[in-house]
Design a protein around this motif. Structure first.
Motif, PDB file in Angstrom:
ATOM      1  N   MET A 145      53.976 -43.324  38.889  1.00  0.00           N
ATOM      2  CA  MET A 145      54.496 -42.923  39.280  1.00  0.00           C
ATOM      3  C   MET A 145      55.026 -43.654  40.815  1.00  0.00           C
ATOM      4  SD  MET A 145      53.470 -38.856  40.176  1.00  0.00           S
ATOM      5  CE  MET A 145      54.506 -38.144  40.868  1.00  0.00           C
ATOM      6  N   ILE A 146      55.631 -43.416  41.204  1.00  0.00           N
ATOM      7  CA  ILE A 146      56.534 -44.685  42.524  1.00  0.00           C
ATOM      8  C   ILE A 146      55.321 -44.157  43.958  1.00  0.00           C
ATOM      9  CG2 ILE A 146      58.174 -45.191  43.542  1.00  0.00           C
ATOM     10  CD1 ILE A 146      58.014 -45.528  40.638  1.00  0.00           C
ATOM     11  N   HIS A 147      55.287 -43.048  44.356  1.00  0.00           N
ATOM     12  CA  HIS A 147      54.706 -42.695  45.393  1.00  0.00           C
ATOM     13  C   HIS A 147      52.970 -43.132  45.187  1.00  0.00           C
ATOM     14  CE1 HIS A 147      57.348 -40.653  47.564  1.00  0.00           C
ATOM     15  NE2 HIS A 147      57.657 -38.963  46.991  1.00  0.00           N
ATOM     16  N   LEU A 148      52.191 -44.024  46.242  1.00  0.00           N
ATOM     17  CA  LEU A 148      53.233 -43.942  47.202  1.00  0.00           C
ATOM     18  C   LEU A 148      52.750 -45.065  48.561  1.00  0.00           C
ATOM     19  CD1 LEU A 148      49.668 -41.796  48.573  1.00  0.00           C
ATOM     20  CD2 LEU A 148      52.439 -40.453  48.915  1.00  0.00           C
ATOM     21  N   HIS A 149      53.678 -45.964  46.962  1.00  0.00           N
ATOM     22  CA  HIS A 149      53.873 -47.278  47.657  1.00  0.00           C
ATOM     23  C   HIS A 149      55.058 -47.361  48.459  1.00  0.00           C
ATOM     24  CE1 HIS A 149      54.991 -51.273  47.373  1.00  0.00           C
ATOM     25  NE2 HIS A 149      54.007 -51.477  46.429  1.00  0.00           N
ATOM     26  N   PHE A 150      55.042 -48.542  49.530  1.00  0.00           N
ATOM     27  CA  PHE A 150      56.360 -48.426  50.481  1.00  0.00           C
ATOM     28  C   PHE A 150      56.888 -48.875  50.031  1.00  0.00           C
ATOM     29  CE2 PHE A 150      54.853 -52.426  50.266  1.00  0.00           C
ATOM     30  CZ  PHE A 150      56.068 -53.886  50.619  1.00  0.00           C
ATOM     31  N   PRO A 151      58.777 -48.290  50.435  1.00  0.00           N
ATOM     32  CA  PRO A 151      58.676 -47.698  51.424  1.00  0.00           C
ATOM     33  C   PRO A 151      58.739 -45.815  51.359  1.00  0.00           C
ATOM     34  CG  PRO A 151      61.080 -48.083  51.110  1.00  0.00           C
ATOM     35  CD  PRO A 151      59.802 -48.830  50.408  1.00  0.00           C
ATOM     36  N   THR A 152      57.800 -44.989  51.423  1.00  0.00           N
ATOM     37  CA  THR A 152      56.946 -43.861  51.671  1.00  0.00           C
ATOM     38  C   THR A 152      58.096 -43.124  51.761  1.00  0.00           C
ATOM     39  OG1 THR A 152      54.533 -45.483  51.030  1.00  0.00           O
ATOM     40  CG2 THR A 152      54.584 -42.692  50.981  1.00  0.00           C
ATOM     41  N   LEU A 153      58.880 -42.306  51.281  1.00  0.00           N
ATOM     42  CA  LEU A 153      59.868 -41.571  51.737  1.00  0.00           C
ATOM     43  C   LEU A 153      60.121 -40.537  50.789  1.00  0.00           C
ATOM     44  CD1 LEU A 153      62.518 -44.663  51.493  1.00  0.00           C
ATOM     45  CD2 LEU A 153      61.458 -43.349  53.460  1.00  0.00           C
ATOM     46  N   ASP A 168      50.741 -44.626  42.830  1.00  0.00           N
ATOM     47  CA  ASP A 168      50.533 -45.785  43.403  1.00  0.00           C
ATOM     48  C   ASP A 168      49.987 -46.114  44.743  1.00  0.00           C
ATOM     49  OD1 ASP A 168      51.383 -48.884  43.246  1.00  0.00           O
ATOM     50  OD2 ASP A 168      53.757 -48.872  42.592  1.00  0.00           O
ATOM     51  N   ASN A 169      49.386 -46.890  44.793  1.00  0.00           N
ATOM     52  CA  ASN A 169      48.989 -47.015  46.216  1.00  0.00           C
ATOM     53  C   ASN A 169      48.210 -45.565  47.003  1.00  0.00           C
ATOM     54  OD1 ASN A 169      49.037 -49.616  45.581  1.00  0.00           O
ATOM     55  ND2 ASN A 169      50.770 -49.810  47.226  1.00  0.00           N
ATOM     56  N   LEU A 170      47.451 -44.935  46.239  1.00  0.00           N
ATOM     57  CA  LEU A 170      46.801 -43.387  46.732  1.00  0.00           C
ATOM     58  C   LEU A 170      45.418 -43.885  46.818  1.00  0.00           C
ATOM     59  CD1 LEU A 170      46.528 -40.457  46.862  1.00  0.00           C
ATOM     60  CD2 LEU A 170      46.008 -40.382  44.393  1.00  0.00           C
ATOM     61  N   GLY A 171      44.821 -44.316  48.398  1.00  0.00           N
ATOM     62  CA  GLY A 171      43.391 -43.963  48.891  1.00  0.00           C
ATOM     63  C   GLY A 171      42.807 -43.158  48.485  1.00  0.00           C
ATOM     64  N   TRP A 172      41.191 -43.583  48.127  1.00  0.00           N
ATOM     65  CA  TRP A 172      40.219 -42.967  47.623  1.00  0.00           C
ATOM     66  C   TRP A 172      39.895 -41.695  48.244  1.00  0.00           C
ATOM     67  CZ3 TRP A 172      35.623 -40.380  48.760  1.00  0.00           C
ATOM     68  CH2 TRP A 172      34.819 -39.972  48.368  1.00  0.00           C
ATOM     69  N   PRO A 227      45.033 -47.986  49.551  1.00  0.00           N
ATOM     70  CA  PRO A 227      45.267 -47.446  50.575  1.00  0.00           C
ATOM     71  C   PRO A 227      46.442 -48.330  50.649  1.00  0.00           C
ATOM     72  CG  PRO A 227      43.455 -47.381  50.884  1.00  0.00           C
ATOM     73  CD  PRO A 227      43.503 -47.161  49.916  1.00  0.00           C
ATOM     74  N   GLU A 228      47.918 -48.314  51.027  1.00  0.00           N
ATOM     75  CA  GLU A 228      48.730 -48.931  51.951  1.00  0.00           C
ATOM     76  C   GLU A 228      48.641 -48.956  53.244  1.00  0.00           C
ATOM     77  OE1 GLU A 228      51.196 -50.371  52.123  1.00  0.00           O
ATOM     78  OE2 GLU A 228      52.412 -49.508  49.603  1.00  0.00           O
ATOM     79  N   PHE A 229      48.475 -50.280  53.132  1.00  0.00           N
ATOM     80  CA  PHE A 229      48.315 -50.135  54.758  1.00  0.00           C
ATOM     81  C   PHE A 229      49.275 -50.465  55.739  1.00  0.00           C
ATOM     82  CE2 PHE A 229      48.277 -54.895  52.516  1.00  0.00           C
ATOM     83  CZ  PHE A 229      49.459 -55.459  53.788  1.00  0.00           C
ATOM     84  N   ARG A 230      50.298 -50.874  55.472  1.00  0.00           N
ATOM     85  CA  ARG A 230      51.795 -51.687  56.033  1.00  0.00           C
ATOM     86  C   ARG A 230      51.992 -50.286  56.923  1.00  0.00           C
ATOM     87  NH1 ARG A 230      51.934 -53.717  50.400  1.00  0.00           N
ATOM     88  NH2 ARG A 230      52.725 -55.893  51.305  1.00  0.00           N
ATOM     89  N   GLU A 231      52.000 -50.738  58.503  1.00  0.00           N
ATOM     90  CA  GLU A 231      53.055 -49.432  58.999  1.00  0.00           C
ATOM     91  C   GLU A 231      54.724 -49.110  58.466  1.00  0.00           C
ATOM     92  OE1 GLU A 231      51.192 -47.855  61.439  1.00  0.00           O
ATOM     93  OE2 GLU A 231      49.637 -48.956  62.001  1.00  0.00           O
ATOM     94  N   PRO A 232      55.188 -47.876  59.106  1.00  0.00           N
ATOM     95  CA  PRO A 232      54.541 -46.827  59.500  1.00  0.00           C
ATOM     96  C   PRO A 232      53.399 -46.218  58.348  1.00  0.00           C
ATOM     97  CG  PRO A 232      56.368 -46.100  58.850  1.00  0.00           C
ATOM     98  CD  PRO A 232      56.131 -47.741  59.209  1.00  0.00           C
ATOM     99  N   TRP A 233      53.619 -46.508  57.324  1.00  0.00           N
ATOM    100  CA  TRP A 233      52.885 -46.337  55.890  1.00  0.00           C
ATOM    101  C   TRP A 233      51.426 -46.676  55.653  1.00  0.00           C
ATOM    102  CZ3 TRP A 233      57.788 -48.608  54.856  1.00  0.00           C
ATOM    103  CH2 TRP A 233      58.740 -47.886  54.671  1.00  0.00           C
TER     104      TRP A 233
END
Length: 439
Positions: A205-213, A12-16, A264-270
């Motif tokens: 999968m859930i990673h890497l969607h925010f909150p990326t914990l 989820d939201n894994l950038g190139w 990719p994710e763009f939200r800080e801090p992720w």
């Protein structure tokens, strides 16, 4: 021929540019050796394209249709109609009709009311997140009122029975969810492999969607904070699936796909990265469209192959259905094309381009090495508006989409205009389903 098993793992939201095999990994402080190793065993695409957001991409995969057709245009809060109507025919429905056992473990995001849960839409069983991962922050957010907004839950269901709440989906559950869904996936693989049952495992999968914990076992493992730790956990979880398949001795009979649903994710801090491409999801830039894609099918797909040919997420619907022996619907436009021969070694993809929509508007068109922008939004929430004179970029010479070359390459507008007009004509013949359409 025996029907091959199918495992579809989608980050989820894994950038190139975040995996080692795409130029990231150790360079970013978070090595990804298991996914990098998988890339060496199969085909790695450099030009695999998705939709703008979680719901649009997932709907395109499940239906083979652009989300503009299905009304799956964007994420909406709980309690509002969203997702695929029951008129749509899903990939697991087609595979079930060919005798496959089907399961989803992870994030669904295509309907959260009875009749639209995964177990109502072709999956024999499911466990995971019915909507979006950011809901895991709700209960720890100052001012959250459970009397106004329902507490988010992880859910599970079995075909023919109502889906039920299992436990609250909070920040702690967020850290544990990928471990849980991989554990359930492994149990599903073992059970069906021992029974000699062909299967379709969908593991969004859930990673890497925010909150990326990250899971506590991975906290502090990388040199890039929680985001890097989560990247390393994701790599480990994919490795667990690979190991299970190999240990069961079913690798040669199993198509294993790993990809991402969005840029990719763009939200800080992720914040992630799209490598050489500009932009993130929620834009029409290449950083939104292009994401990682790896497919392994020993003895059918050459190991170590790399291609820059265009493939679109809708193609997976048509391709996997075809490999399984299922016929795609003929009473509606299906945008996906069958890429089986390309995956098996043909030089050229079965498509040359596609139209890209953000919500209801056609923002851009890709054709061969060219990109045609009708709206300009280089970053999220940085909308410059509809262009009176659309921009044209050559993506090989200008991957950042910085130099408009339309005035010197007007010939390119011919094939692009044909694509646009064909899409618009299909809308006239087959009207699009509006967002929020009830069943």
């Amino acid at each position: 021929m025996n029907k091959p098993n199918i495992i579809f793992i989608m980050a989820d939201n894994l950038g190139w540019g975040e995996l080692g095999c795409y130029g990231g990994g150790s360079l970013l402080g978070a090595p990804t050796p298991r996914i990098d190793g998988l890339a060496k065993q199969g085909l790695r695409l450099l030009n695999y394209n998705v939709e703008s957001d979680c719901i649009p991409t997932r709907s395109a995969l499940m239906s083979g249709r652009h989300p503009i057709r299905t009304g799956c245009l964007q994420s909406v809060p709980a309690g509002f109609p969203h997702g695929l109507t029951r008129w749509e025919i899903t990939l697991p429905q087609l595979l079930s009709s060919e005798g496959y056992a089907t399961a989803l473990f992870g994030k669904w995001h295509l309907g959260d009311i009875p009749g639209r849960f995964p177990s109502d839409r072709g999956f024999d069983e499911w466990y995971g997140v019915p909507r979006t991962t950011d809901e895991s922050e709700f209960t720890t957010t100052r001012g959250f009122d459970p009397d106004v907004v329902d507490t988010p839950y992880l859910m599970e269901g079995i075909a023919g029975q109502p889906s039920v709440n299992v436990k609250a989906y909070d920040s702690e559950a967020r850290r544990l969810i990928d471990e849980e869904i991989v554990g359930k996936s492994i149990e599903f693989l073992i059970r069906n492999s021992r029974a000699g049952q062909p299967f379709f495992l969908y593991l969004p999968m859930i990673h890497l969607h925010f909150p990326t914990l990250p899971h506590k076992n991975f906290s502090g493992r990388s040199a890039a904070g929680d985001f890097g730790d989560s990247m390393m956990e994701m790599d480990y979880r994919v490795g667990q699936i690979i190991d299970c398949v190999d240990e069961l001795g079913i690798a040669n009979d199993t198509i294993l796909i790993f990809c991402s649903d969005n840029g990719p994710e763009f939200r800080e801090p992720w914040r992630g990265t799209a490598g050489p491409w500009s932009g993130t999801y929620h834009t029409a830039m290449e950083g939104s469209l292009r994401v990682p894609f790896i497919i392994r099918w020993p003895d059918k797909i050459d190991a170590g192959r790399v291609s820059n040919e265009i493939v679109h997420v809708t193609d997976l619907f048509t391709t996997l259905a075809g490999i399984a022996g299922a016929s795609v619907p003929t009473d509606r436009p299906i945008d996906g094309v069958n890429q089986t021969e390309f995956f098996k070694g043909a030089d050229k993809s079965s498509r040359e381009g596609f139209c890209f929509f953000l919500k209801n508007e056609m923002y851009a068109v890709k054709w061969r090495d060219w990109k045609y922008h009708m709206f300009w939004q280089p970053e999220v929430n940085d909308m410059r508006g509809k262009l009176e004179s659309p921009y044209l970029f050559n993506l090989k010479r200008d991957p950042k989409e910085q130099v408009n070359v339309s005035i010197h390459n007007m010939w390119v507008l011919g094939p692009i205009r044909k694509m646009i007009e064909a899409m618009q004509a299909s809308f006239q013949k087959h009207p699009n389903i509006p967002p929020g359409q009830v069943d």
